[in-house]
Design a protein around this motif. Structure first.
Motif, PDB file in Angstrom:
ATOM      1  N   ASP A 175       0.840  -1.200   0.000  1.00  0.00           N
ATOM      2  CA  ASP A 175       0.000   0.000   0.000  1.00  0.00           C
ATOM      3  C   ASP A 175       0.877   1.253   0.000  1.00  0.00           C
ATOM      4  N   ARG A 176       1.910   1.236   0.838  1.00  0.00           N
ATOM      5  CA  ARG A 176       2.786   2.412   0.950  1.00  0.00           C
ATOM      6  C   ARG A 176       3.443   2.742  -0.385  1.00  0.00           C
ATOM      7  N   GLN A 177       3.950   1.728  -1.066  1.00  0.00           N
ATOM      8  CA  GLN A 177       4.629   1.982  -2.330  1.00  0.00           C
ATOM      9  C   GLN A 177       3.664   2.519  -3.387  1.00  0.00           C
ATOM     10  N   LEU A 178       2.458   1.971  -3.431  1.00  0.00           N
ATOM     11  CA  LEU A 178       1.479   2.473  -4.398  1.00  0.00           C
ATOM     12  C   LEU A 178       1.095   3.919  -4.090  1.00  0.00           C
ATOM     13  N   ASP A 179       0.962   4.258  -2.809  1.00  0.00           N
ATOM     14  CA  ASP A 179       0.655   5.642  -2.447  1.00  0.00           C
ATOM     15  C   ASP A 179       1.817   6.569  -2.795  1.00  0.00           C
ATOM     16  N   LEU A 180       3.047   6.103  -2.599  1.00  0.00           N
ATOM     17  CA  LEU A 180       4.209   6.910  -2.974  1.00  0.00           C
ATOM     18  C   LEU A 180       4.271   7.115  -4.481  1.00  0.00           C
TER      19      LEU A 180
END
Length: 452
Positions: A175-180
């Motif tokens: 999730d974090r990478q997609l948001d970044l």
């Protein structure tokens, strides 16, 4: 040591916890931890509700210990409320509590973390849960953590009063990478890093866990790669649909052109913006095509922008807070169900739609293919993030009644054979018993060595 040998050793040493040497038959006393349990918004709440119900039907005693939003549970399952300050509640998210609301230093930590842009709930819930379980030592045979992964859960059975089994649905690093990747500028990227600060804790905790359950082979691989958990500690127990509730019903009228999807939040992971783009293309040749989204409408953000840009305000409807019966009928009424996610650790919406016999268009993100099955056999599969491919799949299904019937029938058969909550509960209980047996064997070894 084999299971049989372990059981025999425990019998010689005075039995399993509770004095019962019948590991395979004795009902278990289970504490199921849920730091966020809304069953209508997000997969974790659905998991807690249905798994706890099926464990209870198997004869186990299940107590869910949860924070706000509290889970909705079925008959036979006890809820113990372990309240947070509920800093993200509607209609005043990111609220600052009044001085009288503070109870202890954990509350102060929760507010301080939120005030600096972080997400405190996994840590603060774990600290409260540790304190609660320590005060009730001996009441449970096993503690099951539903992806809290907070520091408070470390320390093993001596700290928690029972052995720990943890479910990781998928690493939040995804999730974090997609948001970044979706962040528009450095300020947004900095905000994302602050919000996901708890991921560092979850990595550290995960690597020290003795037994991890996950819901798919894809999630298992991600947990190994992203969290560094040794593969031999991870066990796949697929979850599933409530196939009695999510079932075909010919009396529910099919609405021409209706597409239904579930999106619990306007985040890149769910791929809703790509489905909106696809709908605009579909309507060029099928003006009656329309979308019903089970989830909250975002007033701004990429989805709202895409809806406005394509003039789709009258073609997309958002519904939330519907009952189980209303949700099932909504899915049954659709000609097509769609899962546009860029990644899923399992995809309950796919399994539930298939269980109703509604034909599915789904991406190949993460574990979705493990659930939805082969392209052209049980679903139409498209690459994640490809609005054109989504549009082509939706257009094809909307225009072919025979294909819809064939995929819908095959999809339900696949779910019945592989993905039911009863099967999930049986598999989960097997791992509980293994954890209890290891705990008993370790205690026996300590007693033989004269260690208290």
């Amino acid at each position: 040591m084999t299971a049989e040998a372990t059981e025999a050793a425990l019998a010689r040493e005075g039995g399993l916890p509770g004095g019962d040497t019948s590991r395979s038959e004795r009902p278990l006393r289970i504490a199921l931890l849920s730091y966020k349990g809304n069953p209508f918004c997000g997969g974790q709440g659905v998991y807690v509700r249905h798994l706890s119900r099926e464990l209870a039907r198997l004869g186990h005693s299940v107590e869910v210990i949860g924070a706000q939003p509290y889970p909705v549970l079925d008959e036979g399952v006890t809820l113990t409320e372990l309240p947070s300050l509920d800093l993200y509640r509607q209609p005043d998210p990111f609220r600052m509590p009044k001085p009288a609301e503070y109870r202890d230093w954990v509350d102060a930590l929760e507010v301080a973390t939120m005030a600096t842009g972080g997400f405190p709930e996994p840590l603060t819930f774990s600290l409260r849960a540790r304190r609660h379980l320590a005060a009730r030592r001996g009441r449970f045979d096993v503690v099951h953590d539903n992806q809290t992964l907070g520091y408070g859960l470390l320390g093993g059975p001596l700290a928690l009063g029972a052995p720990l089994v943890t479910t990781i649905h998928h690493p939040i690093t995804v999730d974090r990478q997609l948001d970044l990747d979706a962040a528009a500028d450095w300020k947004r990227r900095a905000s994302v890093h602050r919000w996901y600060g708890f991921v560092r804790m979850q990595k550290r905790v995960a690597r020290r866990l003795p037994s991890v359950l996950t819901v798919s082979g894809s999630s298992r691989d991600e947990i190994v790669d992203d969290l560094g958990v040794p593969a031999e500690r991870i066990h796949v127990v697929p979850i599933g649909a409530d196939t009695d509730l999510f079932s075909p019903d010919p009396s529910v009228a099919e609405v021409p052109g209706r597409i239904v999807t579930t999106s619990s939040a306007d985040v890149p992971l769910k791929g809703l913006v790509h489905l909106v783009e696809a709908l605009a293309t579909v309507r060029a040749t099928n003006p009656g095509a329309h979308l019903v989204v089970v989830g909250k409408r975002a007033e701004n953000g990429p989805v709202a922008t895409a809806i406005a840009r394509h003039g789709l305000g009258d073609a997309i409807r958002f519904v939330k807070g519907v009952s189980d019966a209303e949700l099932v009928d909504l899915v049954r009424s659709a000609q097509v169900a769609c899962v546009p996610s860029l990644y899923e650790g399992f995809s309950l919406p796919a399994a539930e739609a298939m269980a109703t016999g509604t034909p599915l268009v789904a991406t190949t993100g993460g574990a979705i293919p493990e659930v939805a099955g082969p392209d052209g056999e049980t679903c139409l599969a498209v690459p994640p993030g490809d609005a054109g491919a989504l549009a082509a799949g939706l257009t094809r299904l909307l225009g072919d009644a025979d294909l819809r019937h064939r995929l819908g029938t095959a999809g339900r058969a696949r779910v019945l054979a592989r993905f039911t909550w009863r099967q999930a509960a049986i598999g989960t209980a097997d791992h509980y018993r293994e954890a209890v047996a290891r705990y008993g064997a370790a205690g026996a070894a300590r007693r033989r060595a004269g260690i208290r």
